[in-house]
Design a protein around this motif. Structure first.
Motif, PDB file in Angstrom:
ATOM      1  N   ILE A  20       0.617  -1.400  -0.316  1.00 42.94           N
ATOM      2  CA  ILE A  20       0.108  -0.075  -0.373  1.00 42.94           C
ATOM      3  C   ILE A  20       0.908   1.617   0.326  1.00 42.94           C
ATOM      4  O   ILE A  20       0.313   2.264  -0.554  1.00 42.94           O
ATOM      5  N   ILE A  21       1.734   1.418   1.120  1.00 44.71           N
ATOM      6  CA  ILE A  21       2.532   2.764   0.599  1.00 44.71           C
ATOM      7  C   ILE A  21       3.320   2.359  -0.260  1.00 44.71           C
ATOM      8  O   ILE A  21       3.773   3.976  -0.900  1.00 44.71           O
ATOM      9  N   ALA A  22       4.233   1.745  -1.359  1.00 43.72           N
ATOM     10  CA  ALA A  22       4.467   1.339  -2.345  1.00 43.72           C
ATOM     11  C   ALA A  22       4.409   2.068  -3.547  1.00 43.72           C
ATOM     12  O   ALA A  22       4.133   2.803  -3.918  1.00 43.72           O
ATOM     13  N   LYS A  23       2.267   1.788  -3.494  1.00 42.34           N
ATOM     14  CA  LYS A  23       1.550   2.200  -4.047  1.00 42.34           C
ATOM     15  C   LYS A  23       1.314   3.922  -3.999  1.00 42.34           C
ATOM     16  O   LYS A  23       1.255   4.587  -5.110  1.00 42.34           O
ATOM     17  N   LYS A  24       1.315   4.336  -3.034  1.00 44.82           N
ATOM     18  CA  LYS A  24       0.659   5.569  -2.933  1.00 44.82           C
ATOM     19  C   LYS A  24       2.218   5.982  -3.014  1.00 44.82           C
ATOM     20  O   LYS A  24       1.702   7.601  -3.729  1.00 44.82           O
ATOM     21  N   ALA A  25       3.480   6.087  -3.018  1.00 48.98           N
ATOM     22  CA  ALA A  25       4.527   6.074  -3.627  1.00 48.98           C
ATOM     23  C   ALA A  25       4.500   6.604  -5.390  1.00 48.98           C
ATOM     24  O   ALA A  25       4.923   7.288  -5.656  1.00 48.98           O
ATOM     25  N   ILE A  26       4.661   5.800  -5.522  1.00 46.21           N
ATOM     26  CA  ILE A  26       4.228   5.471  -7.069  1.00 46.21           C
ATOM     27  C   ILE A  26       3.322   6.849  -7.634  1.00 46.21           C
ATOM     28  O   ILE A  26       2.923   7.658  -8.712  1.00 46.21           O
ATOM     29  N   GLU A  27       1.837   6.781  -6.612  1.00 48.70           N
ATOM     30  CA  GLU A  27       0.709   7.344  -7.154  1.00 48.70           C
ATOM     31  C   GLU A  27       1.333   9.161  -7.586  1.00 48.70           C
ATOM     32  O   GLU A  27       1.220  10.175  -7.759  1.00 48.70           O
ATOM     33  N   ARG A  28       1.969   9.473  -5.941  1.00 50.98           N
ATOM     34  CA  ARG A  28       2.632  10.899  -5.733  1.00 50.98           C
ATOM     35  C   ARG A  28       3.821  11.159  -6.924  1.00 50.98           C
ATOM     36  O   ARG A  28       3.767  12.470  -6.950  1.00 50.98           O
ATOM     37  N   LYS A  29       4.780   9.868  -7.254  1.00 50.41           N
ATOM     38  CA  LYS A  29       5.047  10.388  -7.627  1.00 50.41           C
ATOM     39  C   LYS A  29       5.143  10.678  -9.504  1.00 50.41           C
ATOM     40  O   LYS A  29       5.365  11.550  -9.786  1.00 50.41           O
ATOM     41  N   ARG A  30       4.274  10.161  -9.822  1.00 51.56           N
ATOM     42  CA  ARG A  30       3.722  10.161 -11.029  1.00 51.56           C
ATOM     43  C   ARG A  30       2.617  11.684 -11.089  1.00 51.56           C
ATOM     44  O   ARG A  30       2.660  12.086 -12.398  1.00 51.56           O
ATOM     45  N   PHE A  31       2.387  12.215 -10.048  1.00 52.91           N
ATOM     46  CA  PHE A  31       1.712  13.621 -10.241  1.00 52.91           C
ATOM     47  C   PHE A  31       2.120  14.463 -10.312  1.00 52.91           C
ATOM     48  O   PHE A  31       2.145  15.449 -10.808  1.00 52.91           O
ATOM     49  N   VAL A  32       3.621  14.224  -9.233  1.00 57.50           N
ATOM     50  CA  VAL A  32       4.881  15.589  -9.324  1.00 57.50           C
ATOM     51  C   VAL A  32       5.503  15.401 -11.036  1.00 57.50           C
ATOM     52  O   VAL A  32       5.673  16.534 -11.484  1.00 57.50           O
ATOM     53  N   LYS A  33       5.729  14.307 -11.955  1.00 52.65           N
ATOM     54  CA  LYS A  33       5.672  14.131 -12.846  1.00 52.65           C
ATOM     55  C   LYS A  33       5.005  14.686 -14.398  1.00 52.65           C
ATOM     56  O   LYS A  33       5.136  15.285 -14.492  1.00 52.65           O
ATOM     57  N   GLY A  34       3.573  14.908 -13.614  1.00 49.34           N
ATOM     58  CA  GLY A  34       2.351  15.308 -14.458  1.00 49.34           C
ATOM     59  C   GLY A  34       2.993  16.802 -14.634  1.00 49.34           C
ATOM     60  O   GLY A  34       2.772  17.837 -14.810  1.00 49.34           O
ATOM     61  N   ILE A  35       2.926  17.095 -12.854  1.00 52.98           N
ATOM     62  CA  ILE A  35       2.852  19.034 -12.916  1.00 52.98           C
ATOM     63  C   ILE A  35       4.048  19.181 -13.622  1.00 52.98           C
ATOM     64  O   ILE A  35       4.441  20.057 -14.343  1.00 52.98           O
ATOM     65  N   PHE A  36       5.406  18.226 -13.838  1.00 57.41           N
ATOM     66  CA  PHE A  36       6.522  18.702 -14.276  1.00 57.41           C
ATOM     67  C   PHE A  36       6.084  18.554 -15.686  1.00 57.41           C
ATOM     68  O   PHE A  36       6.639  20.193 -15.976  1.00 57.41           O
ATOM     69  N   GLU A  37       5.456  18.177 -16.198  1.00 52.86           N
ATOM     70  CA  GLU A  37       5.336  18.274 -17.597  1.00 52.86           C
ATOM     71  C   GLU A  37       4.594  19.452 -18.476  1.00 52.86           C
ATOM     72  O   GLU A  37       4.474  19.794 -19.119  1.00 52.86           O
ATOM     73  N   GLU A  38       3.389  19.261 -17.548  1.00 54.70           N
ATOM     74  CA  GLU A  38       2.270  20.325 -17.622  1.00 54.70           C
ATOM     75  C   GLU A  38       2.834  21.706 -18.106  1.00 54.70           C
ATOM     76  O   GLU A  38       2.293  22.709 -18.417  1.00 54.70           O
ATOM     77  N   TYR A  39       3.487  22.473 -16.243  1.00 57.94           N
ATOM     78  CA  TYR A  39       4.441  23.120 -16.435  1.00 57.94           C
ATOM     79  C   TYR A  39       5.549  23.429 -17.426  1.00 57.94           C
ATOM     80  O   TYR A  39       6.613  24.701 -17.366  1.00 57.94           O
TER      81      TYR A  39
END
Length: 85
Positions: A20-39
């Protein structure tokens, strides 16, 4: 016998917790990567994000801030909010 069953159950629970912790970490990493791409932030570090924030106007900053608040908001105390409504 009881001791080995208990150890097995605790081991399974620990594996599930780590998953569960690993899944949450992966989701947050994807979110941050999306922010970098979006901006359009090329430098994938906190310094690149900070440089981009300095360049933003107030509306863009508030939008980005809202996205981070929504993603990283603490889930603690949510039960109490339901009772207040």
């Amino acid at each position: 016998m009881k001791n080995s069953v208990l150890k097995g159950a605790l081991g399974a629970l620990a594996v599930a917790g780590v998953a569960i912790i690993a899944k949450k970490a992966i989701e947050r990493k994807r979110f941050v990567k999306g922010i970098f791409e979006e901006y359009g932030i090329k430098e994938k570090s906190p310094f690149g994000l900070a440089d981009k924030i300095r360049e933003m106007d107030e509306d863009q900053y508030q939008e980005l801030k809202g996205k981070f608040k929504k993603e990283f908001a603490s889930r603690c105390g949510r039960r109490h909010e339901a009772f207040e409504k």
